[in-house]
Design an enzyme around this catalytic site. Structure first.
Site, short mmCIF file in Angstrom:
data_model
loop_
_atom_site.label_atom_id
_atom_site.label_comp_id
_atom_site.label_asym_id
_atom_site.label_seq_id
_atom_site.Cartn_x
_atom_site.Cartn_y
_atom_site.Cartn_z
N HIS A 1 0.84 -1.21 0.00
CA HIS A 1 0.00 0.00 0.00
C HIS A 1 0.88 1.26 0.00
O HIS A 1 0.61 2.22 -0.72
CB HIS A 1 -0.88 0.05 1.26
N GLN B 1 -0.84 -3.64 -9.01
CA GLN B 1 -0.86 -4.76 -9.96
C GLN B 1 -1.25 -6.07 -9.26
O GLN B 1 -1.71 -7.01 -9.89
CB GLN B 1 0.53 -4.88 -10.61
N LYS B 2 -1.06 -6.12 -7.95
CA LYS B 2 -1.45 -7.30 -7.16
C LYS B 2 -2.88 -7.74 -7.50
O LYS B 2 -3.17 -8.91 -7.63
CB LYS B 2 -1.32 -6.95 -5.68
P1 PAJ Z 1 -6.79 -3.30 -0.50
O1 PAJ Z 1 -6.80 -4.79 -0.59
O2 PAJ Z 1 -6.56 -2.65 0.82
O3 PAJ Z 1 -5.72 -2.78 -1.52
C1 PAJ Z 1 -5.56 -1.41 -1.75
C2 PAJ Z 1 -4.62 -1.23 -2.95
O4 PAJ Z 1 -3.33 -1.77 -2.61
C3 PAJ Z 1 -5.10 -2.00 -4.19
O5 PAJ Z 1 -4.94 -1.18 -5.33
C4 PAJ Z 1 -4.18 -3.20 -4.22
O6 PAJ Z 1 -3.96 -3.72 -5.52
C5 PAJ Z 1 -2.91 -2.62 -3.65
N1 PAJ Z 1 -2.02 -3.67 -3.11
C6 PAJ Z 1 -2.35 -4.65 -2.23
N2 PAJ Z 1 -1.29 -5.46 -2.01
C7 PAJ Z 1 -0.27 -4.97 -2.76
C8 PAJ Z 1 1.09 -5.38 -2.96
N3 PAJ Z 1 1.61 -6.44 -2.35
N4 PAJ Z 1 1.86 -4.65 -3.80
C9 PAJ Z 1 1.33 -3.54 -4.44
N5 PAJ Z 1 0.06 -3.12 -4.28
C10 PAJ Z 1 -0.73 -3.83 -3.45
O7 PAJ Z 1 -8.06 -3.42 -3.21
C11 PAJ Z 1 -8.72 -2.97 -2.28
O8 PAJ Z 1 -8.20 -2.72 -1.03
C12 PAJ Z 1 -10.19 -2.60 -2.41
O9 PAJ Z 1 -10.78 -3.46 -3.34
C13 PAJ Z 1 -10.43 -1.12 -2.81
C14 PAJ Z 1 -9.83 -0.79 -4.18
C15 PAJ Z 1 -9.86 -0.19 -1.74
C16 PAJ Z 1 -11.95 -0.86 -2.90
O10 PAJ Z 1 -12.58 -1.13 -1.70
#
Ligand code: PAJ
Length: 285
Positions: free
Chosen positions: A38, A149-150
């Site tokens: 994040h 991209q995850k």
């Molecule tokens: P969340 O799972 O909290 O993820 C928030 C953002 O962080 C997303 O865009 C996700 O792809 C990214 N993310 C998570 N793990 C990651 C990693 N290891 N490396 C890079 N980026 C990572 O995805 C969501 O929340 C929800 O669906 C949301 C978009 C907030 C809608 O509720």
């Protein structure tokens, strides 16, 4: 201490003011329980915009009734400290009752791209994601929104929505951040027991194997998937939901990766459903 805004009207007021001053607004939507993945998106947003808002909202509409909405980790105090250190300017953390008040009845749904992969086992998931992301765009007015991209299907779906509905926002995507042993960082990794955590290393190993196979000239999706499946299936705690190779924009299966393809997978380890992916670029792509 970083400003934590919980009111929709206050957030809108702050954003409108910034916009009127010509300040570029970046938004990083999250559900909290923040990790380096994040925070890498927060840094990306800071490089592209002047005022970075991180939203924290565990969105009920993207969880099915049997899923982990209640168990999902929540820790706004820790999150706020991390967000401040990462250089964001404000946190938007609305209440569930304000985002979805009594009588709420409106959803935004992207079709076709949401049928397969995670949409297959979580049929109402993406409708919840696109609905809440639309609401966040309508409240924060970002010039740029950053996703990871995850969640490859998620950002493809959001890009499609933005294009189809003429939403005035640029979607930017940051790379997957991994633990030292290769496991993609995820808030759900906290559900894993020590043994399950040990076995999850097979996910990244299988993705690397796929990349090696493609480099050695094996480009048929069926062959690649079979070998990836074998690596994961060796782990007794792994329950494979799907392993597929798809077009990264359309999310439709591709038979051969010579023109490129996204290998995406979802695997259960105990209570944690983990997703991961790798972009395979064949000779022609
Ligand atoms: P969340 O799972 O909290 O993820 C928030 C953002 O962080 C997303 O865009 C996700 O792809 C990214 N993310 C998570 N793990 C990651 C990693 N290891 N490396 C890079 N980026 C990572 O995805 C969501 O929340 C929800 O669906 C949301 C978009 C907030 C809608 O509720």
């Amino acid at each position: 201490m970083i400003d934590i805004i919980t009111s929709i009207n206050k957030m809108r007021y702050v954003s409108e003011k910034k916009r009127s001053e010509g300040i570029l607004i970046g938004l990083v939507p999250t559900m909290g329980a923040l990790h380096e993945g994040h925070l890498s998106l927060v840094k990306r947003a800071s490089e592209k915009t002047d005022f970075v808002v991180v939203s924290i909202f565990v969105n009920p509409t993207q969880f099915a009734p049997n899923e982990d909405f209640t168990a999902y980790p929540r820790n706004i105090g820790d999150d706020a400290r991390k967000i401040e250190l990462a250089g964001a300017d404000c946190i938007f953390a609305p209440e569930k009752s304000n985002m979805y008040p009594e009588g709420y009845a409106t959803y935004v749904a992207v079709e076709r791209l949401t049928d397969g992969l995670c949409g297959h086992s979580r049929p109402t998931h993406f409708r919840g994601v696109t609905t809440v992301v639309t609401k966040l765009f309508n409240i924060v007015y970002p010039h740029v929104a950053v996703f990871g991209q995850k969640d490859a299907q998620q950002h493809a779906v959001i890009k499609r929505m933005v294009k189809d509905l003429d939403m005035p926002v640029e979607i930017d995507v940051g790379p997957i951040v991994r633990e030292p042993d290769g496991l993609a960082m995820s808030s759900r990794n906290s559900y894993l027991s020590a043994e399950e955590r040990r076995q999850t290393v097979s996910l990244y190993r299988s993705l690397c194997l796929a990349e090696e196979l493609v480099s050695s000239g094996i480009t048929g999706s069926e062959d690649i998937i079979r070998k990836v499946r074998a690596v994961i299936a060796e782990q007794d705690r792994a329950k494979i939901d799907y392993i597929e190779i798809v077009d990264p924009e359309e999310m439709t299966p591709v038979d051969d990766v010579r023109g490129g393809g996204l290998l995406a997978l979802a695997v259960w380890f105990g209570d944690a459903r983990l997703i991961d992916n790798i972009v395979l670029s064949g000779k022609d792509s």
